[in-house]
Design a protein around this motif. Structure first.
Motif, PDB file in Angstrom:
ATOM      1  N   UNK A 170      34.007  41.469  34.210  1.00  8.91           N
ATOM      2  CA  UNK A 170      34.823  41.702  35.410  1.00  8.91           C
ATOM      3  C   UNK A 170      34.000  42.062  36.650  1.00  8.91           C
ATOM      4  N   UNK A 171      32.917  42.811  36.467  1.00  4.29           N
ATOM      5  CA  UNK A 171      32.073  43.137  37.616  1.00  4.29           C
ATOM      6  C   UNK A 171      31.246  41.930  38.054  1.00  4.29           C
ATOM      7  N   UNK A 172      30.815  41.121  37.103  1.00  2.00           N
ATOM      8  CA  UNK A 172      30.127  39.881  37.470  1.00  2.00           C
ATOM      9  C   UNK A 172      31.049  38.990  38.287  1.00  2.00           C
ATOM     10  N   UNK A 173      32.306  38.918  37.893  1.00  2.00           N
ATOM     11  CA  UNK A 173      33.274  38.096  38.618  1.00  2.00           C
ATOM     12  C   UNK A 173      33.477  38.604  40.044  1.00  2.00           C
ATOM     13  N   UNK A 174      33.403  39.918  40.223  1.00  2.00           N
ATOM     14  CA  UNK A 174      33.534  40.480  41.568  1.00  2.00           C
ATOM     15  C   UNK A 174      32.398  40.005  42.464  1.00  2.00           C
ATOM     16  N   UNK A 175      31.187  39.965  41.929  1.00  2.00           N
ATOM     17  CA  UNK A 175      30.055  39.459  42.711  1.00  2.00           C
ATOM     18  C   UNK A 175      30.252  37.992  43.073  1.00  2.00           C
ATOM     19  N   UNK A 176      30.667  37.212  42.115  1.00  2.00           N
ATOM     20  CA  UNK A 176      30.836  35.773  42.348  1.00  2.00           C
ATOM     21  C   UNK A 176      31.869  35.530  43.445  1.00  2.00           C
ATOM     22  N   UNK A 177      32.962  36.278  43.381  1.00  2.00           N
ATOM     23  CA  UNK A 177      33.994  36.136  44.410  1.00  2.00           C
ATOM     24  C   UNK A 177      33.490  36.617  45.766  1.00  2.00           C
ATOM     25  N   UNK A 178      32.828  37.776  45.788  1.00  2.00           N
ATOM     26  CA  UNK A 178      32.373  38.352  47.061  1.00  2.00           C
ATOM     27  C   UNK A 178      31.375  37.455  47.781  1.00  2.00           C
TER      28      UNK A 178
END
Length: 204
Positions: A110-118
């Motif tokens: 979930x935190x990796x996904x936050x980076x990808x989105x940001x």
């Protein structure tokens, strides 16, 4: 059908070091444990539980420490993280060639996904919480023919999956270390990746 290329995340596609320092130092203050954010950020790669054991955190406290780190991560790490040079271009090069991009990382998904989105990365598949040869299962499942990473663990994962191991020196490992581990090519940054990919001959 185009090629599928796997990428590591920390210090391959992104530089989260300032936030990582802040997050681990905050965890140290909360927990009263001698955790060193600067050392942690300079040696990104291994899973957090292994890192905590390296700082001699009590085994029984590790699950709660991991959970707390993941909880404070979005606020302290994501906003200060930047894309490394060539990251967007590398992902775009795979898609322009008709291929797919797979991010396989040791980070909590979930935190990796936050980076990808940001950061606006175009990623087809994300798999988290895998390290070193453990990454091979995801790389194999998604048909990755190439895997790009900054750590010896990434090279080991690529080799275990039968993928072309590509190194970048943006992380803690030197060119010599990456080559010795088995990287077929090592770049100073992902800015060199698109030209290499364009010249890559298909494997039989």
């Amino acid at each position: 059908m185009g090629i599928t290329v796997g990428f590591d995340l920390d210090m391959t596609l992104i530089d989260p070091r300032p936030g990582m320092v802040a997050a681990l130092d905050a965890l140290a203050e909360e927990s009263g444990l001698p955790l060193d954010g600067e050392h942690f950020a300079a040696n990104l790669g291994p899973p957090l539980d292994a890192v905590l054991r390296g700082f001699e955190a009590p085994e029984e406290r590790i699950p709660e420490l991991v959970d707390r780190f993941r909880e404070i991560y979005p606020e302290l790490v994501v906003p200060s993280t930047v894309a490394l040079p060539g990251a967007h271009a590398a992902l775009d090069a795979v898609h322009r060639a008709g291929g797919r991009t797979v991010v396989v990382t040791g980070k909590f998904a979930p935190n990796a996904a936050r980076h990808i989105k940001a950061l606006g990365f175009e990623v087809d598949v994300l798999v988290g919480e895998l390290w070193s040869t453990g990454k091979a299962a995801a790389l194999t499942e998604h048909g990755a023919e190439v895997y790009v990473g900054d750590h010896l663990g990434d090279i080991n994962g690529a080799l275990a999956a039968g993928a072309v191991p590509v190194g970048v020196t943006t992380g803690p490992c030197s060119r010599a270390e990456l080559l010795e581990a088995g990287a077929e090519v090592v770049f100073d940054s992902l800015a060199e990746f698109p030209a290499w990919l364009a010249g890559l001959s298909p494997r039989a």
